[in-house]
Motif scaffolding. Sequence first.
Motif, PDB file in Angstrom:
ATOM      1  N   CYS A 218      86.825  55.528  66.627  1.00 53.87           N
ATOM      2  CA  CYS A 218      87.311  56.898  66.742  1.00 53.87           C
ATOM      3  C   CYS A 218      87.204  57.343  68.203  1.00 53.87           C
ATOM      4  CB  CYS A 218      86.556  57.798  65.782  1.00 53.87           C
ATOM      5  SG  CYS A 218      87.358  59.387  65.492  1.00 53.87           S
TER       6      CYS A 218
ATOM      7  N   ARG B 133      86.827  68.547  59.575  1.00 54.70           N
ATOM      8  CA  ARG B 133      86.978  67.122  59.851  1.00 54.70           C
ATOM      9  C   ARG B 133      86.771  66.323  58.578  1.00 54.70           C
ATOM     10  NH1 ARG B 133      84.341  65.436  65.679  1.00 54.70           N
ATOM     11  NH2 ARG B 133      85.496  66.931  66.965  1.00 54.70           N
TER      12      ARG B 133
ATOM     13  N   TYR C 259      88.754  62.358  61.075  1.00 59.57           N
ATOM     14  CA  TYR C 259      90.121  62.799  61.350  1.00 59.57           C
ATOM     15  C   TYR C 259      90.191  64.304  61.122  1.00 59.57           C
ATOM     16  CZ  TYR C 259      91.252  57.851  61.146  1.00 59.57           C
ATOM     17  OH  TYR C 259      91.283  56.504  61.377  1.00 59.57           O
ATOM     18  N   TYR C 260      91.086  64.959  61.878  1.00 61.03           N
ATOM     19  CA  TYR C 260      91.287  66.393  61.656  1.00 61.03           C
ATOM     20  C   TYR C 260      91.997  66.641  60.336  1.00 61.03           C
ATOM     21  CZ  TYR C 260      90.193  67.756  66.507  1.00 61.03           C
ATOM     22  OH  TYR C 260      89.572  68.014  67.702  1.00 61.03           O
TER      23      TYR C 260
END
Length: 604
Positions: free
Chosen positions: A378, A484, A461-462
Motif C-alpha cells: 500500500c 478506509r 483502500y478509500y
Amino acid sequence: MERYWQHIVNSTERRVEDFLAGQVRDTSRQDFGRLESEMIEGKPTVYLLTDCLCLYFCEQSRYFKNQELFCAVQNGVSFVERWQREDGSFDFPSCNFYSAPDTAFCFRRLYGAWELLNQYGETENEKELRERYLRLMVNCAPILLHGGFHTPNHRWAVMSALLVLAELMESEENEALTPKQLRTRAAQYLNEGIDCDEDGEYAERSTGNYNAVVDKCLMQAFEITGNESFAACVERNLSAMLYYIDGDGTVFTENSTRQDRGRRLYPDGYFYLYTWMAEKTCLDIFDAAAHKIIRDNMQQGDLAPDCMYIFMTHDRMRRHQFRGCGYPKEYRKFFRGSEVLRVQKGNFGYSVRNHKAKFLFVKFRSLSLWMRIGEAYCDIRNFIPSRMEIEDGDNRSRIGDGDTLGRIWDGEFQREIENVKPRMKIGSGEFQREIENGEPRMKIGKGHDICELETTAEGWYYAPFEEKPDTADWWKMDHTKRKRIITSRLTTKVAIRELSDGLEITVKTEGLSGLPLRVEIGIPAGCVLEHDAFRQTAQAGQSLMLKQGTLRIADGRTRVEIGPGFGAHAFGGHYSGEAGNQDGFSVFMNDYTPCERTLRIRRV
C-alpha cells in the motif's frame, strides 16, 4: 598535555599559513582583509583571526610577536568592522541574514580573541586592538537581544553570548541596552528548558557536530555564571557520547537529524570538552577520552582540533596531565529518548534503531554494514519497527511499556542500573569506571542478549464519501473524512541475537500472503565480494541477489560473511518512493510472505 602542545601549535600554524596566503590584500576592494572565498563572508575570517592571535602570543610558535602577522590581524579586524551590520549582526550569506545565531557563533571567537588580548596584551597597539574587539562584541547587543533562531542549538549559542555580553557591558554606559535586558532575554531562552534528556542526548541527536556545539555554549554559560546546571548537562552529554564511539574510534552519526548524519567522523570536536570536564570532575573516563582523541588525531596525521585559544585562556587545561587513554571497549546501552540500542563488544559493535527504515548497523573494525527490509505494501515501502524489546540475560522488557533493566560492572562488584542509567551524582566522582591497561574497563552480558523489533502494517483502500463532498476537485477534497477499508494485515518481526563473532538475525512475517519481501544489506563500495561461484568488487549503486550459500566481504584485513542467502523472487522494489543505495552496494535476499528466515553476519 605538554606532549601534544606542539602538535596543536603546528596545526594552528598551518591554518594561519592558509589564511595569510588567501587574505585579500588589495586595499581598493570592499573585502580587503578577509579570507578569499567564493562569496563575501566573515565567519571564516573571524575564526582565523583568533588563531592568528594564539600564535602571536605563543612563545612556541614561529609567529611569536610577528609584526607582519599582527598587521594581518589588524586588517582582518577592519574588514569585520565593515562587514558587521548596523544592528550588530553577522550574516551567514549562504542562507541567513540579520542572523542572531550566526552572530553568536562569531561572538564566541571574538570573545576568545579578546580574552587573549586581555591576558597577554602589553603594548599600546595590542591594547588598542583589544578595545576594537570589545567594541565589536558590544555592537552585537541589538541583534542578540531582539533576534530569533531556527534550530534547537541556536538557542544556547544566543543565550550564552547574551550572558557573556551582559558581563562585558557592566561598565558600559548605555541606557538603551543594559546588562539586565540581556540577562532577561537569556532567561527567556532558558525558560524553555535545556533539551538534554536523562541519558544526556540533545534534541538534534547530532553526535558528529551540534552536540559539541551545545556543550561549548553551556560550558561558556557555566564559566560566566557559575551555575552548575549548565555543567551538569555537559557532563551528561559527554558521558553519553562515550557510548556513541565505535570500535575504530569514529562516531556513530546515523541517528543524527542534521547534516552530520551518516558521515564518518572522529570525535575531535570534543577534545577540549573532555579535557575541561576531566579537570572539573577528576573523573578518569573523561581524562582517558580526551587523551585518546588527541593521540589518535596526531598518530593519524590530522590537523589538531581548532581549539588552541581555549587552552591559552585556561591555564589548568593547558597544564593537565593525562592519566589514562581510551574509550570503553565493551558496553551495552539503550538510549530511551531516541530509542537506540548501542552495543560494543570486543571485536565488533552494532546499533539498533526503533522507528527507522535502516534499523540495524553492524561494524567490524572500520567495515560498516546496515540492514533494511523492503515491503511494498500500500503506502508503505519499508519495514519500520514500532515496538522494540531488549533481552539482557534473564531480563526482558518492551521499550515504551516500562523501564528497561541493564547491568554494568564496575571494578570487582556489580551494580544494577534502572533505565540503563548509572546511579551517579554529577561531578561527584561516586561512579567511575576503572582504567585497566590504559583503557576504560567495562563488561557486558554473557552472549544471551537479544533485541526484537516488530510492527504491524495494514493494506487499505478509500471508501466513497458517505455524503456528497463540497467539491468535485480531487485535490480540494478533505480525504481525512473518508472511511478506509482494511483488506489485510502484515506483522513483521525481527530478532537480533548476539553471537561471539557477530549477529544472528531472524525475519518472520505473519498475516498477508504473497508480498515480495526483500532483506537488504548495505555494503561500502570498493569491498571485495566472494562467493563459491564468483568474485567481484562492489560498485556504488549496484546490487546482487544472494540466492543461496554465504557471501564473503573483504575490506582490507577485515573479513565478514553473510548468509545463508535465499531468493524466491527478483522484485527490485516499487517504482515510487523506494529509497536506493547510490553510495554503496546492496545485497538482497528475497522471499514471499508469510516466511521465516534466519541469516548471520559474522567475522571470519
